[in-house]
Design an enzyme around this catalytic site. Structure first.
Site, mmCIF file in Angstrom:
data_model
loop_
_atom_site.group_PDB
_atom_site.id
_atom_site.type_symbol
_atom_site.label_atom_id
_atom_site.label_comp_id
_atom_site.label_asym_id
_atom_site.label_seq_id
_atom_site.Cartn_x
_atom_site.Cartn_y
_atom_site.Cartn_z
ATOM 1 C CE LYS A 103 -3.137 3.145 2.350
ATOM 2 N NZ LYS A 103 -3.717 2.509 4.383
ATOM 3 C CB ALA A 190 -8.093 7.713 4.852
ATOM 4 N N GLY A 191 -10.819 8.281 7.635
ATOM 5 C CA GLY A 191 -12.106 8.241 7.295
ATOM 6 C C GLY A 191 -13.525 7.389 8.009
#
Length: 264
Positions: A103, A190-191
């Site tokens: 990643k 993310a988030g």
């Protein structure tokens, strides 16, 4: 498990569409319990922050999450240049028995942790040419995502909102554009703050969801891991089912309107 829940990534089939991280847990034991409860098969870790054998006298994460059971996804978290990210992920290949799946994260600044897209594109091209199977953390810009796909990444990972913010999906329209144009898996990264965020991502048509903080920093990580598992499965089923069309300002009764019982 429902067969359509299977997920193909870099030529391998997975039964779970939930990817999880390994950071911010109280200890390795809690991390292991949460990840096992989530039934995730792909686990990401920051090479710069977690020991996977590079430090001989410290606990090794791989003793808790063995490669025989999980696909370990090393990431370049904490890198701010293409060169730094390439160096970090090259180290991971050595530590993980020639592991090619990585990643890529190249950050723009330490406050927002927003991706630096010029450096991300630069690193992605070099890594792909070097034989890596690159999953790229990126902005939710459809043009940048198309450029990553043209380079040859195996998955595109647009942010839903800032890393660790828990703000959920702030721009679903951009995600739809990215999903509709892409031929590689789209994984929201993310988030994510709660199980409902994961469900929404899957309902939009994302192929998978990656989350860490939402599980690790919840009051009960084990229970939240279970919630995330079910949320991803639920969202996938809803996407496959095809939601009803929206009808603004028009009511449509769910019960029959013919054959009503007369008052007389």
């Amino acid at each position: 498990m429902f067969i359509r829940n299977q997920f193909s990534l870099a030529g391998k089939i997975y039964s779970s569409r939930l990817l999880v991280g390994t950071g911010k847990y109280k200890d390795f034991e809690q991390m292991k319990s949460a990840i096992e409860t989530s039934q995730s098969e792909i686990v990401t870790l920051a090479i710069r922050r977690v020991n996977i054998g590079q430090v001989s006298n410290e606990p090794n994460l791989l003793d808790y999450l063995p490669q025989s059971k999980f696909t370990i996804l090393p990431n370049s978290a904490g890198c701010y240049t293409a060169e730094d990210a390439i160096r970090t992920l090259s180290l991971s290949r050595e530590l993980l028995n020639n592991n090619k799946l990585v990643k890529l994260e190249v950050l723009g600044d330490s406050k927002s942790l927003f991706p630096n897209m010029p450096e991300t594109l630069k690193a992605a091209k070099i890594l792909v040419n070097d034989g890596f199977e690159v999953m790229a953390y990126c902005s939710d810009d459809p043009i940048q995502c198309r450029m990553l796909e043209e380079i040859g990444v195996v998955a595109i990972m647009p942010l839903a909102s800032l890393i660790g913010s828990g703000m959920g999906i702030l721009n679903p329209w951009n995600l739809r554009l990215i999903i509709n144009q892409s031929k590689v898996p789209i994984i929201v990264d993310a988030g994510i703050g709660n199980a409902s965020d994961a469900t929404i991502a899957m309902e939009l048509g994302c192929d998978a969801v990656l989350t860490n903080t939402a599980i690790a920093c919840s009051k009960n990580p084990i229970l939240m891991a279970k919630a995330m598992k079910k949320a991803v499965e639920s969202g996938r089923l809803a996407f496959l089912s095809g939601r009803m069309s929206r009808k603004e300002y028009i009511a449509n009764p769910s019960s029959p309107t013919h054959g009503l019982i007369s008052k007389n």
